[in-house]
Design a protein around this motif. Structure first.
Motif, PDB file in Angstrom:
ATOM      1  N   GLY A 189       0.833  -1.197   0.000  1.00 51.31           N
ATOM      2  CA  GLY A 189       0.000   0.000   0.000  1.00 51.31           C
ATOM      3  C   GLY A 189       0.866   1.245   0.000  1.00 51.31           C
ATOM      4  N   PHE A 190       1.939   1.190   0.806  1.00 51.75           N
ATOM      5  CA  PHE A 190       2.856   2.321   0.875  1.00 51.75           C
ATOM      6  C   PHE A 190       3.531   2.564  -0.467  1.00 51.75           C
ATOM      7  CE2 PHE A 190       7.088   4.066   1.989  1.00 51.75           C
ATOM      8  CZ  PHE A 190       6.660   5.261   2.528  1.00 51.75           C
ATOM      9  N   GLN A 191       3.972   1.443  -1.095  1.00 48.27           N
ATOM     10  CA  GLN A 191       4.651   1.571  -2.400  1.00 48.27           C
ATOM     11  C   GLN A 191       3.699   2.073  -3.479  1.00 48.27           C
ATOM     12  OE1 GLN A 191       6.055  -2.421  -2.586  1.00 48.27           O
ATOM     13  NE2 GLN A 191       7.952  -1.980  -1.456  1.00 48.27           N
ATOM     14  N   LEU A 192       2.446   1.550  -3.492  1.00 49.48           N
ATOM     15  CA  LEU A 192       1.484   1.937  -4.521  1.00 49.48           C
ATOM     16  C   LEU A 192       0.996   3.371  -4.319  1.00 49.48           C
ATOM     17  CD1 LEU A 192      -0.615  -1.351  -4.801  1.00 49.48           C
ATOM     18  CD2 LEU A 192       1.013  -0.439  -6.462  1.00 49.48           C
ATOM     19  N   SER A 193       1.257   3.939  -3.135  1.00 52.04           N
ATOM     20  CA  SER A 193       0.801   5.293  -2.856  1.00 52.04           C
ATOM     21  C   SER A 193       1.816   6.350  -3.302  1.00 52.04           C
ATOM     22  CB  SER A 193       0.532   5.462  -1.359  1.00 52.04           C
ATOM     23  OG  SER A 193      -0.518   4.608  -0.968  1.00 52.04           O
ATOM     24  N   SER A 194       2.862   5.928  -4.021  1.00 53.87           N
ATOM     25  CA  SER A 194       3.918   6.893  -4.373  1.00 53.87           C
ATOM     26  C   SER A 194       3.395   8.011  -5.260  1.00 53.87           C
ATOM     27  CB  SER A 194       5.092   6.166  -5.045  1.00 53.87           C
ATOM     28  OG  SER A 194       4.582   5.385  -6.122  1.00 53.87           O
ATOM     29  N   THR A 195       2.399   7.694  -6.150  1.00 51.59           N
ATOM     30  CA  THR A 195       1.870   8.729  -7.046  1.00 51.59           C
ATOM     31  C   THR A 195       0.678   9.442  -6.433  1.00 51.59           C
ATOM     32  OG1 THR A 195       0.527   7.054  -8.125  1.00 51.59           O
ATOM     33  CG2 THR A 195       2.653   7.596  -9.148  1.00 51.59           C
ATOM     34  N   GLY A 196      -0.022   8.817  -5.508  1.00 52.46           N
ATOM     35  CA  GLY A 196      -1.195   9.407  -4.850  1.00 52.46           C
ATOM     36  C   GLY A 196      -1.683   8.380  -3.851  1.00 52.46           C
ATOM     37  N   PRO A 197      -2.473   8.799  -2.848  1.00 56.17           N
ATOM     38  CA  PRO A 197      -2.890   7.837  -1.814  1.00 56.17           C
ATOM     39  C   PRO A 197      -3.676   6.672  -2.409  1.00 56.17           C
ATOM     40  CG  PRO A 197      -4.119   9.900  -1.637  1.00 56.17           C
ATOM     41  CD  PRO A 197      -3.074  10.132  -2.677  1.00 56.17           C
ATOM     42  N   TYR A 198      -3.268   5.419  -2.039  1.00 56.20           N
ATOM     43  CA  TYR A 198      -3.997   4.227  -2.464  1.00 56.20           C
ATOM     44  C   TYR A 198      -4.175   3.323  -1.240  1.00 56.20           C
ATOM     45  CZ  TYR A 198      -5.339   0.015  -4.947  1.00 56.20           C
ATOM     46  OH  TYR A 198      -6.013  -1.085  -5.362  1.00 56.20           O
ATOM     47  N   TYR A 199      -5.401   3.300  -0.700  1.00 63.82           N
ATOM     48  CA  TYR A 199      -5.610   2.657   0.596  1.00 63.82           C
ATOM     49  C   TYR A 199      -6.013   1.185   0.586  1.00 63.82           C
ATOM     50  CZ  TYR A 199      -5.335   7.405   2.411  1.00 63.82           C
ATOM     51  OH  TYR A 199      -4.916   8.644   2.735  1.00 63.82           O
ATOM     52  N   PRO A 200      -6.629   0.625  -0.445  1.00 59.01           N
ATOM     53  CA  PRO A 200      -7.189  -0.733  -0.322  1.00 59.01           C
ATOM     54  C   PRO A 200      -6.265  -1.766   0.323  1.00 59.01           C
ATOM     55  CG  PRO A 200      -7.916   0.213  -2.356  1.00 59.01           C
ATOM     56  CD  PRO A 200      -6.960   1.214  -1.755  1.00 59.01           C
ATOM     57  N   PRO A 201      -4.998  -1.933  -0.070  1.00 58.33           N
ATOM     58  CA  PRO A 201      -4.185  -2.966   0.596  1.00 58.33           C
ATOM     59  C   PRO A 201      -4.020  -2.688   2.095  1.00 58.33           C
ATOM     60  CG  PRO A 201      -2.944  -1.869  -1.176  1.00 58.33           C
ATOM     61  CD  PRO A 201      -4.264  -1.202  -1.113  1.00 58.33           C
ATOM     62  N   ILE A 202      -3.873  -1.409   2.442  1.00 56.44           N
ATOM     63  CA  ILE A 202      -3.678  -1.063   3.862  1.00 56.44           C
ATOM     64  C   ILE A 202      -4.924  -1.389   4.669  1.00 56.44           C
ATOM     65  CG2 ILE A 202      -3.245   0.840   5.443  1.00 56.44           C
ATOM     66  CD1 ILE A 202      -1.547   2.106   3.182  1.00 56.44           C
ATOM     67  N   VAL A 203      -6.084  -0.982   4.138  1.00 49.59           N
ATOM     68  CA  VAL A 203      -7.341  -1.263   4.850  1.00 49.59           C
ATOM     69  C   VAL A 203      -7.552  -2.760   4.947  1.00 49.59           C
ATOM     70  CG1 VAL A 203      -9.838  -1.003   4.769  1.00 49.59           C
ATOM     71  CG2 VAL A 203      -8.362   0.922   4.168  1.00 49.59           C
ATOM     72  N   LEU A 204      -7.288  -3.477   3.848  1.00 46.40           N
ATOM     73  CA  LEU A 204      -7.449  -4.930   3.870  1.00 46.40           C
ATOM     74  C   LEU A 204      -6.546  -5.542   4.940  1.00 46.40           C
ATOM     75  CD1 LEU A 204      -8.763  -7.382   2.474  1.00 46.40           C
ATOM     76  CD2 LEU A 204      -6.753  -7.498   0.989  1.00 46.40           C
ATOM     77  N   GLY A 205      -5.310  -5.049   5.008  1.00 46.73           N
ATOM     78  CA  GLY A 205      -4.380  -5.564   6.023  1.00 46.73           C
ATOM     79  C   GLY A 205      -4.901  -5.333   7.425  1.00 46.73           C
ATOM     80  N   ILE A 206      -5.423  -4.131   7.663  1.00 38.75           N
ATOM     81  CA  ILE A 206      -5.938  -3.821   9.005  1.00 38.75           C
ATOM     82  C   ILE A 206      -7.130  -4.710   9.334  1.00 38.75           C
ATOM     83  CG2 ILE A 206      -7.093  -2.060  10.380  1.00 38.75           C
ATOM     84  CD1 ILE A 206      -5.355   0.016   8.890  1.00 38.75           C
TER      85      ILE A 206
END
Lengths: 237, 378
Positions: A189-206
């Motif tokens: 999620g952190f890597q995919l957010s380099s161009t703009g915020p991308y939350y799905p992997p982070i939320v899924l992880g939580i």
């Protein structure tokens, strides 16, 4: 983050996939991570419990051992988990990516937490019960196995609940050293957010971490209930 | 028989809990250790089953030095009952009672059926068998504690204030049933209490200990009351020991007088005719005394017949073969001034005046020593 969660499906096709889309796209590896995460959370608790029982017993029987145990376990808990993961290979002679590093490190945390709990649980057996058991002719080991430990079960399982939930969150950190578990979702999620915020992997992880913690906690609660039938009767005497 | 041979317990730091105790607890009898707190009575008890190891001296059970057997094996052969029952909270009542037989290797089924027998023997219903200790009242827990101590049929029992944590009514029940059980079982019992009344009621022999763990006197209850050996024992035994000693003075050939009676349900007019000194004794159809009817009671009664609610129940009853204490109490407590005496079945024999009771007491005092009632030495 909740607001983001609501917005994502509405963004539809042209944007990157939402939570469910992300999950179905990465189903295999996410389930693989979940399995590893569960395993890495539970195994150290089991190892920690096995190590904690004799240590806790010693601390409950020898007057000098208890304060020593409390200080040492407190110290162990102050070591940052990431530092411990990284230090493990040089102590154990393992490779840096070996999951054994995580298991051993988390077992140490579990012992730091549980040994004291076991000592408290064994020490909380009512004096008259302990005396009567001895007077009836239990040998010290028989008394430990058949009287003290069964009576300490509620205290020990309360400690196990804390340990297992703490481990679920500590395991996630191990992603930074490349161990496959749900923490990978945060890294992604952190890597995919380099161009703009991308939350799905982070939320899924939580979400998966929380669900996993709840399920493991429930298992311990059920085991506790099964092992302590006498406590359910006290409420309605 | 349990023998203490010059047993001393000195703790590190110099506190002496028990100081050269020489004492015998005879086979089949109840020996009570009594004394103020700090007199070492519980420590002495615990040296019998090696819960406490003597600093010097020996404890022998039937001639065998207890120090020679492994503690766990020794303890399985000795029943043990304590103040707060000490039942295992995680075991059912039945499994609690079966504890020692199971430790001794009895198979589970036999141990449980034996436990069931004992449950009934100590006056508990079989319905309690599957309960956990927390579901029982204090009195029930103590009964289970006694059953547990008896389960392996040990010849020796140690009891550490077993009845002192329950209310007085339950305590008296438990004491009476304990005496009844002991009459059947004839165990060698060492019983610790701080309550001299309990000691006198239960003990065949009483050992009074003083602070510092020194033995002050060993005697039968009657002798202890009649001849305390020094000021400490006298003070510990208490002020009304003269009166209580009468409890051990048996009564024989009572000179009671005939007492006019009226039955429940007879006409009040009949009752009024039979008034003697303003009172008439009312009995039931089997001639068992029910209470006294006064002149006022007979006049003010709502019905035309003698009913229970018009009776004065103040007087106690003495039995024919009871003690002088019972007799004197019956005479003193009776509203009519006449103490009611019954036979063993509770049927009326006659009445006795306080002055007659006192005369009996005087005759006893002038009788030679060793008169009836001096207890087990007889």
């Amino acid at each position: 983050m909740i607001a983001a969660l609501g917005r994502i499906p509405a963004q539809g096709g042209q944007s990157p996939p939402g939570l469910l889309g992300y999950f179905s796209a990465h189903r295999t590896e996410v389930l693989h991570w979940l399995w590893w995460h569960a395993w890495l959370s539970v195994l150290p608790v089991l190892i920690g419990l096995v190590v904690s029982l004799p240590l806790g017993y010693l601390a409950s029987r020898r007057r000098w051992a208890y304060p020593a145990l409390v200080s040492v376990s407190g110290l162990l808990y102050t070591i940052p988990s990431l530092a411990l993961f990284v230090a493990m290979p040089s102590i154990l002679g393992t490779k840096i990516l070996d999951p054994v590093n995580v298991v051993v490190a988390l077992s140490i945390y579990t012992v730091a937490l549980l040994a004291r709990v076991v000592a408290d649980g064994l020490g909380a057996v009512p004096e008259d019960v302990a005396q009567a058991a001895t007077a009836m002719g239990y040998t010290p080991l028989q008394r430990l196995a058949k009287v003290d430990l069964p009576l300490a079960v509620p205290v020990i399982t309360a400690g196990l609940r804390v340990a297992v939930v703490a481990n679920v969150s500590l395991v996630a950190i191990a992603a930074t050293i490349g161990v496959p578990e749900l923490g990978q979702l945060f890294t992604n999620g952190f890597q995919l957010s380099s161009t703009g915020p991308y939350y799905p992997p982070i939320v899924l992880g939580i979400v998966l971490c929380v669900v996993l913690a709840l399920v493991l906690d429930l298992v311990i609660v059920l085991v506790n209930r099964a092992l302590t039938p006498w406590r359910r009767t006290e409420a309605h005497r | 028989m349990i023998v203490f041979e010059s047993v001393t317990k000195r703790y590190p730091g110099g506190t002496v809990a028990v100081d050269h105790l020489d004492l015998e607890a005879p086979k089949g009898r109840i020996t009570v250790l009594v004394g103020p707190s700090g007199c070492g009575k519980t420590t002495s008890l615990r040296m019998v089953n090696r819960m406490v190891e003597p600093t010097s001296g020996r404890v022998l059970i039937d001639g065998a030095d207890t120090a020679a057997s492994p503690p766990a094996a020794l303890r399985r052969g000795i029943g043990y009952v304590i103040q707060h029952s000490g039942l295992l909270p995680h075991r059912t009542v039945l499994d609690n009672i079966a504890t020692v037989p199971l430790l001794l290797g009895t198979d589970r089924r036999r141990a449980r059926s034996r436990a069931m027998e004992l449950l009934e023997r100590v006056g508990l219903t079989p319905a309690l068998a599957k309960r956990y200790p927390a579901q029982l009242s204090g009195g029930q827990q103590q009964r289970v504690g006694v059953a547990r101590a008896l389960a392996a049929d040990p010849p020796v029992m140690l009891m550490d204030e077993p009845f002192s944590a329950v209310d007085p009514v339950v305590r008296e029940q438990l004491q009476n049933e304990f005496l009844r059980l002991q009459e059947e079982l004839g165990k060698t019992i060492v019983f610790v209490t701080h309550d001299i009344d309990e000691a006198i009621k239960l003990g065949d022999r009483i050992a009074v200990l003083r602070v510092g763990g020194r033995l002050a006197q060993v005697a039968s209850p009657a002798e202890l009351l009649a001849r305390p050996v020094d000021a400490f024992v006298a003070a510990f035994v208490g002020r009304d020991r003269g009166y209580r000693a009468l409890g051990f003075a048996a009564v024989s050939s009572l000179p009671f007088e005939r007492e006019e009676t009226v039955r429940l349900g007879e006409a009040l007019a009949t009752a009024r005719d039979r008034l003697n000194g303003g009172w008439v004794l009312v009995v039931d159809a089997e001639d068992r005394p029910q209470g006294w009817l006064s002149e006022d009671g007979a006049r003010l009664a709502a019905q035309e017949t003698v009913t229970e609610d018009a009776l004065n129940l103040g007087g106690t009853l003495a039995t024919e073969d009871g003690s002088l204490r019972e007799l004197l109490d019956a005479a003193l407590s009776s509203p009519s001034g006449r103490g009611v005496v019954t036979d063993g079945e509770g049927r009326l024999l006659g009445s006795i005046s306080p002055s007659t009771a006192v005369r009996l007491i005087e005759e006893r005092s002038s009788a030679p020593a060793g008169a009836p009632g001096t207890g087990e030495e007889a």
